[in-house]
Design a protein around this motif. Structure first.
Motif, PDB file in Angstrom:
ATOM      1  N   LYS A 245       0.879  -1.309   0.186  1.00  0.00           N
ATOM      2  CA  LYS A 245      -0.160   0.018  -0.090  1.00  0.00           C
ATOM      3  C   LYS A 245       0.777   1.313   0.075  1.00  0.00           C
ATOM      4  CE  LYS A 245      -2.690  -1.082   3.485  1.00  0.00           C
ATOM      5  NZ  LYS A 245      -3.700  -0.925   4.603  1.00  0.00           N
ATOM      6  N   SER A 246       2.031   1.296   0.726  1.00  0.00           N
ATOM      7  CA  SER A 246       2.740   2.301   0.586  1.00  0.00           C
ATOM      8  C   SER A 246       3.612   2.583  -0.603  1.00  0.00           C
ATOM      9  CB  SER A 246       4.041   2.108   1.836  1.00  0.00           C
ATOM     10  OG  SER A 246       4.791   0.930   1.409  1.00  0.00           O
ATOM     11  N   THR A 247       3.715   1.672  -1.368  1.00  0.00           N
ATOM     12  CA  THR A 247       4.494   1.922  -2.644  1.00  0.00           C
ATOM     13  C   THR A 247       3.119   2.573  -3.746  1.00  0.00           C
ATOM     14  OG1 THR A 247       5.772  -0.108  -2.542  1.00  0.00           O
ATOM     15  CG2 THR A 247       5.338   0.571  -4.752  1.00  0.00           C
ATOM     16  N   VAL A 248       1.873   2.206  -3.537  1.00  0.00           N
ATOM     17  CA  VAL A 248       0.686   2.689  -4.215  1.00  0.00           C
ATOM     18  C   VAL A 248       0.775   4.232  -3.661  1.00  0.00           C
ATOM     19  CG1 VAL A 248      -1.649   2.747  -4.682  1.00  0.00           C
ATOM     20  CG2 VAL A 248      -0.268   0.512  -4.556  1.00  0.00           C
ATOM     21  N   SER A 249       0.753   4.254  -2.408  1.00  0.00           N
ATOM     22  CA  SER A 249       0.747   5.880  -2.028  1.00  0.00           C
ATOM     23  C   SER A 249       1.760   6.703  -2.662  1.00  0.00           C
ATOM     24  CB  SER A 249       0.652   5.807  -0.419  1.00  0.00           C
ATOM     25  OG  SER A 249       0.660   6.898  -0.075  1.00  0.00           O
ATOM     26  N   GLN A 250       2.966   6.310  -2.700  1.00  0.00           N
ATOM     27  CA  GLN A 250       4.147   6.836  -3.149  1.00  0.00           C
ATOM     28  C   GLN A 250       3.726   7.248  -4.534  1.00  0.00           C
ATOM     29  OE1 GLN A 250       7.636   4.561  -2.449  1.00  0.00           O
ATOM     30  NE2 GLN A 250       7.640   5.067  -0.193  1.00  0.00           N
ATOM     31  N   PHE A 251       3.300   6.262  -5.217  1.00  0.00           N
ATOM     32  CA  PHE A 251       3.172   6.552  -6.786  1.00  0.00           C
ATOM     33  C   PHE A 251       2.028   7.382  -7.080  1.00  0.00           C
ATOM     34  CE2 PHE A 251       0.348   5.721 -10.480  1.00  0.00           C
ATOM     35  CZ  PHE A 251       1.264   5.601 -11.586  1.00  0.00           C
ATOM     36  N   LEU A 252       0.812   7.509  -6.222  1.00  0.00           N
ATOM     37  CA  LEU A 252      -0.177   8.540  -6.382  1.00  0.00           C
ATOM     38  C   LEU A 252       0.416   9.808  -5.853  1.00  0.00           C
ATOM     39  CD1 LEU A 252      -3.169   6.369  -4.651  1.00  0.00           C
ATOM     40  CD2 LEU A 252      -2.630   6.775  -6.986  1.00  0.00           C
ATOM     41  N   ASN A 253       1.335  10.000  -5.059  1.00  0.00           N
ATOM     42  CA  ASN A 253       1.738  11.179  -4.650  1.00  0.00           C
ATOM     43  C   ASN A 253       3.102  11.650  -5.516  1.00  0.00           C
ATOM     44  OD1 ASN A 253       0.195  12.300  -2.059  1.00  0.00           O
ATOM     45  ND2 ASN A 253       0.544  10.166  -1.533  1.00  0.00           N
ATOM     46  N   LYS A 254       3.259  10.854  -6.414  1.00  0.00           N
ATOM     47  CA  LYS A 254       4.283  11.237  -7.549  1.00  0.00           C
ATOM     48  C   LYS A 254       5.714  11.340  -7.056  1.00  0.00           C
ATOM     49  CE  LYS A 254       1.072  13.778 -10.707  1.00  0.00           C
ATOM     50  NZ  LYS A 254       1.009  15.040 -11.268  1.00  0.00           N
ATOM     51  N   ARG A 255       5.869  10.246  -5.878  1.00  0.00           N
ATOM     52  CA  ARG A 255       7.097  10.320  -5.125  1.00  0.00           C
ATOM     53  C   ARG A 255       7.841   8.831  -5.693  1.00  0.00           C
ATOM     54  NH1 ARG A 255       4.167  11.865  -0.512  1.00  0.00           N
ATOM     55  NH2 ARG A 255       4.140   9.997   0.158  1.00  0.00           N
ATOM     56  N   TYR A 256       8.077   8.888  -6.818  1.00  0.00           N
ATOM     57  CA  TYR A 256       8.401   7.668  -7.395  1.00  0.00           C
ATOM     58  C   TYR A 256       9.895   7.505  -8.214  1.00  0.00           C
ATOM     59  CZ  TYR A 256       5.148   9.757 -10.961  1.00  0.00           C
ATOM     60  OH  TYR A 256       4.720  10.269 -11.877  1.00  0.00           O
ATOM     61  N   ASP A 257      10.642   8.474  -7.745  1.00  0.00           N
ATOM     62  CA  ASP A 257      12.190   8.571  -8.334  1.00  0.00           C
ATOM     63  C   ASP A 257      12.854   7.533  -8.349  1.00  0.00           C
ATOM     64  OD1 ASP A 257      11.219  11.333  -8.901  1.00  0.00           O
ATOM     65  OD2 ASP A 257      12.569  12.003  -7.389  1.00  0.00           O
ATOM     66  N   TYR A 258      12.733   6.607  -7.426  1.00  0.00           N
ATOM     67  CA  TYR A 258      13.517   5.484  -7.347  1.00  0.00           C
ATOM     68  C   TYR A 258      12.566   4.238  -7.534  1.00  0.00           C
ATOM     69  CZ  TYR A 258      16.778   8.918  -5.302  1.00  0.00           C
ATOM     70  OH  TYR A 258      17.391   9.825  -5.162  1.00  0.00           O
ATOM     71  N   MET A 259      11.578   4.140  -8.198  1.00  0.00           N
ATOM     72  CA  MET A 259      10.667   3.437  -8.269  1.00  0.00           C
ATOM     73  C   MET A 259      10.774   2.488  -9.699  1.00  0.00           C
ATOM     74  SD  MET A 259       6.542   3.201  -8.068  1.00  0.00           S
ATOM     75  CE  MET A 259       6.536   3.957  -6.391  1.00  0.00           C
ATOM     76  N   GLY A 260      10.725   1.141  -9.811  1.00  0.00           N
ATOM     77  CA  GLY A 260      11.226   0.813 -11.082  1.00  0.00           C
ATOM     78  C   GLY A 260      10.111   0.847 -12.190  1.00  0.00           C
ATOM     79  N   GLU A 261      10.346   1.010 -13.306  1.00  0.00           N
ATOM     80  CA  GLU A 261       9.537   1.327 -14.459  1.00  0.00           C
ATOM     81  C   GLU A 261       8.358   0.428 -14.618  1.00  0.00           C
ATOM     82  OE1 GLU A 261       8.761   3.786 -16.548  1.00  0.00           O
ATOM     83  OE2 GLU A 261      10.462   4.955 -15.412  1.00  0.00           O
ATOM     84  N   GLU A 262       8.830  -1.093 -14.218  1.00  0.00           N
ATOM     85  CA  GLU A 262       7.778  -2.032 -14.289  1.00  0.00           C
ATOM     86  C   GLU A 262       6.902  -2.119 -13.214  1.00  0.00           C
ATOM     87  OE1 GLU A 262       7.564  -6.974 -13.814  1.00  0.00           O
ATOM     88  OE2 GLU A 262       9.679  -6.015 -14.017  1.00  0.00           O
ATOM     89  N   THR A 263       7.320  -1.578 -12.041  1.00  0.00           N
ATOM     90  CA  THR A 263       6.458  -1.420 -10.845  1.00  0.00           C
ATOM     91  C   THR A 263       5.371  -0.126 -11.010  1.00  0.00           C
ATOM     92  OG1 THR A 263       7.870  -2.105  -9.400  1.00  0.00           O
ATOM     93  CG2 THR A 263       6.070  -1.025  -8.330  1.00  0.00           C
ATOM     94  N   LYS A 264       5.879   0.878 -11.717  1.00  0.00           N
ATOM     95  CA  LYS A 264       5.000   1.965 -12.185  1.00  0.00           C
ATOM     96  C   LYS A 264       4.144   1.477 -13.133  1.00  0.00           C
ATOM     97  CE  LYS A 264       8.349   4.893 -12.887  1.00  0.00           C
ATOM     98  NZ  LYS A 264       8.951   6.589 -13.134  1.00  0.00           N
ATOM     99  N   LYS A 265       4.152   0.777 -13.921  1.00  0.00           N
ATOM    100  CA  LYS A 265       3.315   0.316 -14.808  1.00  0.00           C
ATOM    101  C   LYS A 265       2.186  -0.523 -14.274  1.00  0.00           C
ATOM    102  CE  LYS A 265       6.549   0.913 -19.002  1.00  0.00           C
ATOM    103  NZ  LYS A 265       7.109   0.067 -20.287  1.00  0.00           N
ATOM    104  N   ARG A 266       2.853  -1.498 -13.486  1.00  0.00           N
ATOM    105  CA  ARG A 266       1.786  -2.308 -12.953  1.00  0.00           C
ATOM    106  C   ARG A 266       0.739  -1.491 -12.015  1.00  0.00           C
ATOM    107  NH1 ARG A 266       5.938  -5.684 -11.039  1.00  0.00           N
ATOM    108  NH2 ARG A 266       5.360  -5.367  -8.799  1.00  0.00           N
ATOM    109  N   ILE A 267       1.349  -0.402 -11.271  1.00  0.00           N
ATOM    110  CA  ILE A 267       0.221   0.270 -10.386  1.00  0.00           C
ATOM    111  C   ILE A 267      -0.582   1.253 -11.238  1.00  0.00           C
ATOM    112  CG2 ILE A 267       0.026   2.212  -8.919  1.00  0.00           C
ATOM    113  CD1 ILE A 267       2.915   1.342  -7.793  1.00  0.00           C
ATOM    114  N   GLU A 268       0.032   1.698 -12.553  1.00  0.00           N
ATOM    115  CA  GLU A 268      -0.955   2.550 -13.447  1.00  0.00           C
ATOM    116  C   GLU A 268      -1.848   1.640 -14.015  1.00  0.00           C
ATOM    117  OE1 GLU A 268      -0.132   5.783 -16.939  1.00  0.00           O
ATOM    118  OE2 GLU A 268       1.488   4.510 -16.503  1.00  0.00           O
ATOM    119  N   THR A 269      -1.664   0.289 -14.499  1.00  0.00           N
ATOM    120  CA  THR A 269      -2.415  -0.357 -15.082  1.00  0.00           C
ATOM    121  C   THR A 269      -3.502  -0.853 -14.109  1.00  0.00           C
ATOM    122  OG1 THR A 269      -0.889  -1.355 -16.474  1.00  0.00           O
ATOM    123  CG2 THR A 269      -3.019  -2.747 -16.120  1.00  0.00           C
TER     124      THR A 269
END
Length: 334
Positions: A17-41
Protein backbone atom coordinates in the motif's frame (compact mmCIF):
# COMPACT_ATOMS: atom_id res chain seq x y z
CA UNK A 1 -20.61 -1.03 -6.32
CA UNK A 2 -17.76 -1.63 -3.91
CA UNK A 3 -15.52 1.41 -3.44
CA UNK A 4 -12.01 0.71 -4.73
CA UNK A 5 -9.30 1.38 -2.16
CA UNK A 6 -5.52 1.67 -2.16
CA UNK A 7 -5.44 -1.86 -0.72
CA UNK A 8 -7.31 -3.13 -3.78
CA UNK A 9 -4.86 -1.41 -6.12
CA UNK A 10 -1.89 -2.78 -4.13
CA UNK A 11 -3.24 -6.33 -4.29
CA UNK A 12 -3.98 -6.04 -8.01
CA UNK A 13 -0.48 -4.70 -8.75
CA UNK A 14 1.19 -7.08 -6.25
CA UNK A 15 2.88 -4.25 -4.34
CA UNK A 16 2.52 -2.72 -0.88
CA UNK A 17 0.00 0.00 0.00
CA UNK A 18 2.87 2.39 0.77
CA UNK A 19 4.26 1.85 -2.74
CA UNK A 20 0.86 2.73 -4.23
CA UNK A 21 0.68 5.80 -1.99
CA UNK A 22 4.11 6.92 -3.16
CA UNK A 23 3.03 6.46 -6.79
CA UNK A 24 -0.18 8.46 -6.28
CA UNK A 25 1.80 11.28 -4.66
CA UNK A 26 4.33 11.21 -7.52
CA UNK A 27 7.17 10.20 -5.24
CA UNK A 28 8.54 7.53 -7.51
CA UNK A 29 12.01 8.75 -8.45
CA UNK A 30 13.51 5.46 -7.25
CA UNK A 31 10.60 3.24 -8.29
CA UNK A 32 11.19 0.77 -11.10
CA UNK A 33 9.47 1.31 -14.43
CA UNK A 34 7.81 -2.13 -14.27
CA UNK A 35 6.37 -1.35 -10.83
CA UNK A 36 5.03 2.01 -12.01
CA UNK A 37 3.41 0.39 -15.04
CA UNK A 38 1.77 -2.31 -12.88
CA UNK A 39 0.31 0.29 -10.51
CA UNK A 40 -0.83 2.51 -13.38
CA UNK A 41 -2.52 -0.47 -15.03
CA UNK A 42 -4.18 -1.47 -11.75
CA UNK A 43 -5.49 2.07 -11.20
CA UNK A 44 -6.94 2.11 -14.73
CA UNK A 45 -8.43 -1.38 -14.69
CA UNK A 46 -10.02 -0.99 -11.25
CA UNK A 47 -11.18 2.59 -11.89
CA UNK A 48 -9.56 3.83 -8.68
CA UNK A 49 -10.27 7.44 -7.69
CA UNK A 50 -8.34 9.01 -4.78
CA UNK A 51 -10.35 10.26 -1.81
CA UNK A 52 -9.40 13.94 -2.01
CA UNK A 53 -10.97 14.85 1.33
CA UNK A 54 -9.24 12.04 3.21
CA UNK A 55 -5.93 12.90 1.59
CA UNK A 56 -6.37 16.57 2.51
CA UNK A 57 -7.02 15.72 6.15
CA UNK A 58 -3.98 13.45 6.27
CA UNK A 59 -1.65 15.91 4.56
CA UNK A 60 -3.22 18.98 6.24
CA UNK A 61 -3.49 20.54 2.80
CA UNK A 62 -6.34 20.77 0.33
CA UNK A 63 -3.97 21.59 -2.54
CA UNK A 64 -6.28 24.51 -3.27
CA UNK A 65 -5.94 28.30 -3.11
CA UNK A 66 -8.48 31.07 -3.49
CA UNK A 67 -8.24 34.17 -5.69
CA UNK A 68 -10.58 37.08 -4.99
CA UNK A 69 -10.66 39.66 -7.77
CA UNK A 70 -12.19 43.11 -7.55
CA UNK A 71 -13.86 42.87 -10.96
CA UNK A 72 -13.38 39.93 -13.28
CA UNK A 73 -14.37 42.08 -16.29
CA UNK A 74 -10.97 43.77 -16.23
CA UNK A 75 -8.52 42.32 -18.77
CA UNK A 76 -5.77 42.64 -16.16
CA UNK A 77 -7.74 40.49 -13.69
CA UNK A 78 -8.29 37.65 -16.16
CA UNK A 79 -4.61 37.67 -17.17
CA UNK A 80 -3.51 37.57 -13.53
CA UNK A 81 -5.89 34.66 -12.85
CA UNK A 82 -4.48 32.76 -15.81
CA UNK A 83 -0.90 33.25 -14.60
CA UNK A 84 -1.80 32.08 -11.09
CA UNK A 85 -3.67 29.06 -12.45
CA UNK A 86 -0.73 28.11 -14.66
CA UNK A 87 1.67 28.30 -11.72
CA UNK A 88 -0.65 26.32 -9.45
CA UNK A 89 -1.23 23.64 -12.10
CA UNK A 90 2.51 22.95 -12.21
CA UNK A 91 2.40 22.40 -8.43
CA UNK A 92 -0.74 20.21 -8.62
CA UNK A 93 -2.86 22.86 -6.89
CA UNK A 94 -6.39 23.94 -7.77
CA UNK A 95 -7.72 27.51 -7.87
CA UNK A 96 -11.12 28.82 -6.74
CA UNK A 97 -11.88 32.24 -8.27
CA UNK A 98 -14.29 34.68 -6.60
CA UNK A 99 -15.50 38.03 -7.95
CA UNK A 100 -16.05 40.58 -5.16
CA UNK A 101 -17.26 43.51 -7.32
CA UNK A 102 -15.27 45.85 -5.04
CA UNK A 103 -17.90 45.13 -2.40
CA UNK A 104 -16.42 44.70 1.11
CA UNK A 105 -19.40 42.61 2.22
CA UNK A 106 -18.90 40.16 -0.66
CA UNK A 107 -15.16 40.16 -0.04
CA UNK A 108 -15.67 39.24 3.62
CA UNK A 109 -18.08 36.44 2.72
CA UNK A 110 -15.68 35.04 0.14
CA UNK A 111 -12.75 35.06 2.56
CA UNK A 112 -14.89 33.27 5.16
CA UNK A 113 -16.13 30.77 2.56
CA UNK A 114 -12.62 30.01 1.33
CA UNK A 115 -11.41 29.56 4.90
CA UNK A 116 -14.33 27.19 5.56
CA UNK A 117 -13.24 25.16 2.52
CA UNK A 118 -9.76 25.05 4.10
CA UNK A 119 -7.93 26.47 1.12
CA UNK A 120 -4.20 26.68 1.77
CA UNK A 121 -3.98 30.41 1.06
CA UNK A 122 -5.61 33.38 -0.66
CA UNK A 123 -4.54 36.01 -3.20
CA UNK A 124 -6.87 39.01 -3.14
CA UNK A 125 -7.43 42.35 -4.84
CA UNK A 126 -8.52 43.88 -1.50
CA UNK A 127 -11.33 46.39 -1.16
CA UNK A 128 -9.41 47.92 1.75
CA UNK A 129 -12.53 48.02 3.90
CA UNK A 130 -12.17 44.84 6.00
CA UNK A 131 -9.36 46.01 8.24
CA UNK A 132 -10.09 43.73 11.22
CA UNK A 133 -10.34 40.71 8.95
CA UNK A 134 -7.02 41.48 7.23
CA UNK A 135 -5.31 42.06 10.57
CA UNK A 136 -6.72 38.81 11.92
CA UNK A 137 -5.30 36.90 8.96
CA UNK A 138 -1.97 38.61 9.51
CA UNK A 139 -1.91 37.80 13.23
CA UNK A 140 -2.78 34.19 12.45
CA UNK A 141 0.00 34.06 9.84
CA UNK A 142 -2.51 32.72 7.36
CA UNK A 143 -1.02 32.68 3.82
CA UNK A 144 -2.40 35.78 2.14
CA UNK A 145 -1.09 38.07 -0.62
CA UNK A 146 -2.45 41.41 -1.78
CA UNK A 147 -2.65 41.84 -5.55
CA UNK A 148 -2.78 45.20 -7.35
CA UNK A 149 -3.53 47.12 -4.14
CA UNK A 150 -2.18 48.09 -0.75
CA UNK A 151 -4.10 48.54 2.50
CA UNK A 152 -2.57 51.22 4.75
CA UNK A 153 -1.57 49.78 8.11
CA UNK A 154 -1.74 46.16 6.95
CA UNK A 155 1.74 44.85 6.17
CA UNK A 156 1.24 41.89 3.85
CA UNK A 157 3.18 40.73 0.81
CA UNK A 158 1.83 42.63 -2.19
CA UNK A 159 2.34 42.80 -5.95
CA UNK A 160 1.55 46.03 -7.81
CA UNK A 161 2.29 48.04 -10.91
CA UNK A 162 4.34 51.22 -10.60
CA UNK A 163 1.10 53.14 -11.10
CA UNK A 164 2.55 56.65 -10.91
CA UNK A 165 5.03 55.77 -13.60
CA UNK A 166 2.22 54.45 -15.81
CA UNK A 167 0.51 57.86 -15.84
CA UNK A 168 3.82 59.64 -16.28
CA UNK A 169 4.59 57.55 -19.39
CA UNK A 170 1.21 58.51 -20.85
CA UNK A 171 1.64 62.23 -20.20
CA UNK A 172 5.19 62.07 -21.59
CA UNK A 173 3.79 60.60 -24.81
CA UNK A 174 1.03 63.21 -25.07
CA UNK A 175 3.51 66.06 -24.61
CA UNK A 176 5.94 64.48 -27.08
CA UNK A 177 3.08 64.44 -29.63
CA UNK A 178 2.44 68.16 -29.01
CA UNK A 179 -0.60 68.04 -26.71
CA UNK A 180 -0.83 70.39 -23.74
CA UNK A 181 -4.50 70.17 -22.76
CA UNK A 182 -4.56 66.71 -21.25
CA UNK A 183 -7.52 65.24 -19.38
CA UNK A 184 -7.95 62.08 -17.34
CA UNK A 185 -11.03 59.98 -16.65
CA UNK A 186 -11.23 57.52 -13.75
CA UNK A 187 -13.74 55.18 -12.18
CA UNK A 188 -15.13 56.23 -8.81
CA UNK A 189 -12.46 57.38 -6.36
CA UNK A 190 -14.63 57.33 -3.24
CA UNK A 191 -12.86 54.11 -2.18
CA UNK A 192 -9.11 54.04 -1.43
CA UNK A 193 -8.27 51.89 -4.46
CA UNK A 194 -4.49 52.07 -4.82
CA UNK A 195 -4.12 52.09 -8.65
CA UNK A 196 -6.70 54.86 -9.06
CA UNK A 197 -5.17 57.14 -6.43
CA UNK A 198 -1.60 56.53 -7.58
CA UNK A 199 -2.36 56.98 -11.27
CA UNK A 200 -4.12 60.26 -10.59
CA UNK A 201 -1.14 61.41 -8.53
CA UNK A 202 1.21 60.38 -11.33
CA UNK A 203 -0.90 62.35 -13.82
CA UNK A 204 -0.66 65.49 -11.70
CA UNK A 205 3.08 65.02 -11.12
CA UNK A 206 3.74 64.61 -14.83
CA UNK A 207 1.78 67.74 -15.70
CA UNK A 208 3.87 69.71 -13.20
CA UNK A 209 7.07 68.32 -14.75
CA UNK A 210 6.12 70.01 -18.03
CA UNK A 211 4.90 73.22 -16.33
CA UNK A 212 1.33 72.40 -17.35
CA UNK A 213 -1.12 73.62 -14.75
CA UNK A 214 -3.56 71.07 -13.36
CA UNK A 215 -7.11 71.89 -14.46
CA UNK A 216 -9.65 70.37 -12.03
CA UNK A 217 -12.26 70.20 -14.78
CA UNK A 218 -9.90 68.01 -16.81
CA UNK A 219 -10.02 65.28 -14.17
CA UNK A 220 -13.31 63.41 -13.88
CA UNK A 221 -14.42 60.25 -12.11
CA UNK A 222 -17.66 58.41 -11.66
CA UNK A 223 -19.63 55.18 -11.92
CA UNK A 224 -19.55 53.34 -15.23
CA UNK A 225 -23.30 53.84 -15.57
CA UNK A 226 -22.58 57.58 -15.73
CA UNK A 227 -19.41 57.41 -17.78
CA UNK A 228 -20.90 58.52 -21.10
CA UNK A 229 -22.36 61.61 -19.44
CA UNK A 230 -19.03 62.34 -17.73
CA UNK A 231 -17.16 62.17 -21.04
CA UNK A 232 -19.81 64.35 -22.69
CA UNK A 233 -19.47 66.99 -19.98
CA UNK A 234 -15.68 67.11 -20.25
CA UNK A 235 -15.61 67.33 -24.03
CA UNK A 236 -18.34 69.98 -23.97
CA UNK A 237 -16.27 72.41 -21.90
CA UNK A 238 -15.66 75.80 -23.46
CA UNK A 239 -11.99 74.81 -23.69
CA UNK A 240 -12.01 70.99 -23.75
CA UNK A 241 -8.94 68.75 -23.51
CA UNK A 242 -7.19 67.68 -26.70
CA UNK A 243 -6.13 64.38 -25.21
CA UNK A 244 -7.61 61.90 -22.73
CA UNK A 245 -5.91 59.37 -20.48
CA UNK A 246 -8.15 56.42 -19.60
CA UNK A 247 -7.23 55.25 -16.10
CA UNK A 248 -8.01 51.61 -16.91
CA UNK A 249 -9.37 49.34 -19.63
CA UNK A 250 -13.04 49.76 -18.76
CA UNK A 251 -12.73 53.55 -18.94
CA UNK A 252 -11.04 53.13 -22.32
CA UNK A 253 -14.02 51.09 -23.57
CA UNK A 254 -16.35 53.93 -22.55
CA UNK A 255 -14.26 56.58 -24.29
CA UNK A 256 -14.11 54.53 -27.49
CA UNK A 257 -17.86 53.97 -27.36
CA UNK A 258 -18.43 57.70 -26.96
CA UNK A 259 -16.08 58.47 -29.85
CA UNK A 260 -17.96 56.04 -32.08
CA UNK A 261 -21.41 57.29 -31.12
CA UNK A 262 -20.46 60.98 -31.56
CA UNK A 263 -18.22 60.60 -34.60
CA UNK A 264 -15.11 61.81 -32.77
CA UNK A 265 -12.06 61.25 -34.93
CA UNK A 266 -9.11 59.66 -33.13
CA UNK A 267 -6.52 61.16 -32.92
CA UNK A 268 -7.39 64.23 -35.04
CA UNK A 269 -10.23 65.37 -32.76
CA UNK A 270 -9.08 63.62 -29.62
CA UNK A 271 -5.89 61.75 -28.74
CA UNK A 272 -6.31 58.75 -26.44
CA UNK A 273 -4.03 56.60 -24.31
CA UNK A 274 -5.30 53.82 -22.05
CA UNK A 275 -3.61 52.22 -19.08
CA UNK A 276 -3.95 48.42 -19.58
CA UNK A 277 -3.17 46.92 -22.95
CA UNK A 278 -6.45 45.53 -24.28
CA UNK A 279 -6.50 42.56 -26.66
CA UNK A 280 -7.92 44.54 -29.59
CA UNK A 281 -5.52 47.51 -29.27
CA UNK A 282 -3.33 46.41 -32.16
CA UNK A 283 -6.17 45.96 -34.69
CA UNK A 284 -8.64 48.64 -33.61
CA UNK A 285 -8.74 51.55 -36.06
CA UNK A 286 -6.73 53.56 -35.38
CA UNK A 287 -4.52 51.24 -33.33
CA UNK A 288 -4.50 52.25 -29.68
CA UNK A 289 -1.55 53.59 -27.75
CA UNK A 290 -1.56 51.92 -24.34
CA UNK A 291 0.42 51.51 -21.16
CA UNK A 292 0.70 47.80 -20.51
CA UNK A 293 1.07 45.96 -17.24
CA UNK A 294 3.15 42.75 -17.11
CA UNK A 295 0.07 40.94 -15.81
CA UNK A 296 1.39 37.40 -16.27
CA UNK A 297 4.65 38.17 -14.46
CA UNK A 298 2.70 39.87 -11.67
CA UNK A 299 0.31 36.93 -11.28
CA UNK A 300 3.18 34.46 -11.19
CA UNK A 301 4.99 36.54 -8.56
CA UNK A 302 1.88 36.65 -6.38
CA UNK A 303 1.57 32.86 -6.60
CA UNK A 304 5.25 32.41 -5.74
CA UNK A 305 4.87 34.63 -2.68
CA UNK A 306 1.80 32.72 -1.54
CA UNK A 307 3.52 29.37 -1.92
CA UNK A 308 6.48 30.62 0.11
CA UNK A 309 4.04 31.42 2.91
CA UNK A 310 2.23 28.08 2.53
CA UNK A 311 5.56 26.26 2.73
CA UNK A 312 6.62 28.48 5.64
CA UNK A 313 9.71 29.67 3.80
CA UNK A 314 9.17 33.28 4.90
CA UNK A 315 9.48 32.77 8.65
CA UNK A 316 10.85 35.88 10.32
CA UNK A 317 10.95 37.99 7.17
CA UNK A 318 9.11 41.29 6.82
CA UNK A 319 6.32 41.68 4.28
CA UNK A 320 7.52 42.85 0.87
CA UNK A 321 5.87 45.06 -1.75
CA UNK A 322 6.91 44.23 -5.30
CA UNK A 323 6.43 46.91 -7.97
CA UNK A 324 6.52 46.03 -11.66
CA UNK A 325 7.40 48.60 -14.36
CA UNK A 326 4.78 49.60 -16.95
CA UNK A 327 5.57 49.76 -20.66
CA UNK A 328 4.43 52.26 -23.28
CA UNK A 329 3.13 50.62 -26.46
CA UNK A 330 3.21 53.40 -29.04
CA UNK A 331 0.53 53.04 -31.70
CA UNK A 332 -1.70 55.49 -33.60
CA UNK A 333 -4.25 56.96 -31.16
CA UNK A 334 -1.80 59.58 -29.91
Amino acid sequence: MKKITIADVAAHANVSKSTVSQFLNKRYDYMGEETKKRIETAVTELGYRPNIIARSLKQKSTKTIGVIVANILHVFSTQVIRAIEDFCHESNFHVIVCNADDDPVKEKRYIEMLRAKQVDGIIAFPTGENMELYQGLLDERYPFVFMDRLVPGIHMDAVLLDNKRASELAVDQFVKAGYKKIGMISPLIDMPVTPRLERIQGYKTALAKYNLSFQPEYLASGAFTDMQMIIQQMLSLSDPPEALLALNDRVLFEILQYAKDHHVNIPNDLAIIGIDDVSFASFYYPTLTTISQPAFKMGKKAAQLLFKQINQEDQGTAAQVYRFPPQLIDRESC
